[in-house]
Design an enzyme around this catalytic site. Sequence first.
Site, mmCIF file in Angstrom:
data_model
loop_
_atom_site.group_PDB
_atom_site.id
_atom_site.type_symbol
_atom_site.label_atom_id
_atom_site.label_comp_id
_atom_site.label_asym_id
_atom_site.label_seq_id
_atom_site.Cartn_x
_atom_site.Cartn_y
_atom_site.Cartn_z
ATOM 1 N N SER A 120 64.041 47.396 -21.348
ATOM 2 C CA SER A 120 62.912 47.054 -20.499
ATOM 3 C C SER A 120 62.187 48.323 -20.043
ATOM 4 C CB SER A 120 63.409 46.204 -19.324
ATOM 5 O OG SER A 120 62.350 45.496 -18.722
ATOM 6 N N ASP A 254 62.958 35.888 -25.146
ATOM 7 C CA ASP A 254 62.642 36.770 -24.019
ATOM 8 C C ASP A 254 61.366 36.273 -23.336
ATOM 9 O OD1 ASP A 254 61.998 38.850 -22.276
ATOM 10 O OD2 ASP A 254 62.678 40.407 -23.653
ATOM 11 N N HIS A 282 65.979 38.181 -22.229
ATOM 12 C CA HIS A 282 65.592 39.573 -22.003
ATOM 13 C C HIS A 282 66.792 40.526 -21.975
ATOM 14 C CE1 HIS A 282 62.869 42.726 -20.849
ATOM 15 N NE2 HIS A 282 63.425 42.925 -19.677
#
Length: 354
Positions: A120, A254, A282
């Site tokens: 991320s 995701d 995710h």
Amino acid sequence: MATTDISGDRPPRSRLRPRAVNGNEIRLRSRTLHGHRHAYRMAGKGDAVVLIHGIGDSSSTWAGIIPGLAGRYRVIAPDLLGHGASDKPRGDYSPGAYANGLRDLLSALGVERVTLVGHSLGGAVAAQFAYQFPERTERLVLVGSGGIGRQVTPLLRAATLPGAGLALAALQLPTVRWQLGLSVKAFQLLRTGLGLDAPEMLRAVDALTDATSRSAFVRTLRAVVDWRGQIGTLLDRSYLTQGMPTMLLWGGRDMVVPAIHAGLGHVSMPGSRLEIFEDAGHFPFRAAPERFLSVLHDFISGTEPARFSAEEWRHLLRGRRGPGGLPRPLRAPAPDPAPQPSPELRVGGASGGA
């Protein structure tokens, strides 16, 4: 600067507790750099692999895979400044600043070259580190990474608006927290993509227990996201990954950073490898840790570490074939125009002859 054991400073952030490696618990340690405490976990021996967490998270998110990596590599998992057990000053929380801080932490630990695994926000930090310090980067693994496309979940966009700090504080109220828990269960029962990621996002909210943590979270988020989506993109510099072993690993479901970003990154990064965990959200390394470890081991063992020299990097930036045979980027710059005589010389030539 001495290393400090701070394992008792914070309550556990996750049900996944760091397990033992060769009989020793993976403790949380710290280094003081530039007057600020930087917390990190470290285990194993060998070539260095750095695990960089996402926004609102901490090194504890990697607890399920650190032991499996530490059997082969020296694993370093920092708590980024403003996160976890690291200090949370009023400062610069941009990916570039995080890359500088990571370089300083690695230098203090005596680690010169690393394979980077970023999740991320941590993916954007890893890519920025590789861009700023290519001579110290051996491989790049982007997991559900930020910084590729503009699209991001509306929840993060909303958290950048004025009053976000007060809204995050309200989420800590018992009644609101109970309602959030019910919503998460509903998303899970409906088998939605958001149901996969909601528990992990709720875990990040639970960590924002004080005003300092909430302020650091908002500052970090606003450095990379606004109400329209992600602010920056790596695509304009993606050609620089030529010669850098790169893998993009994404969850097919995701809902935070959609998997279409993985395809965009893969197309724009020459020679990159793409892995999609179809049923993961995710956090694919938490949803399927054994598969994640298998793919990561295969990638590291099957690639030669990058070794950029200053000359090779200069040739890449100029869009030319480097001395090591590096190919041209997708779009070569236009050649410099041929020099033209000044108007005075042209006039003189016309009247006086050659």
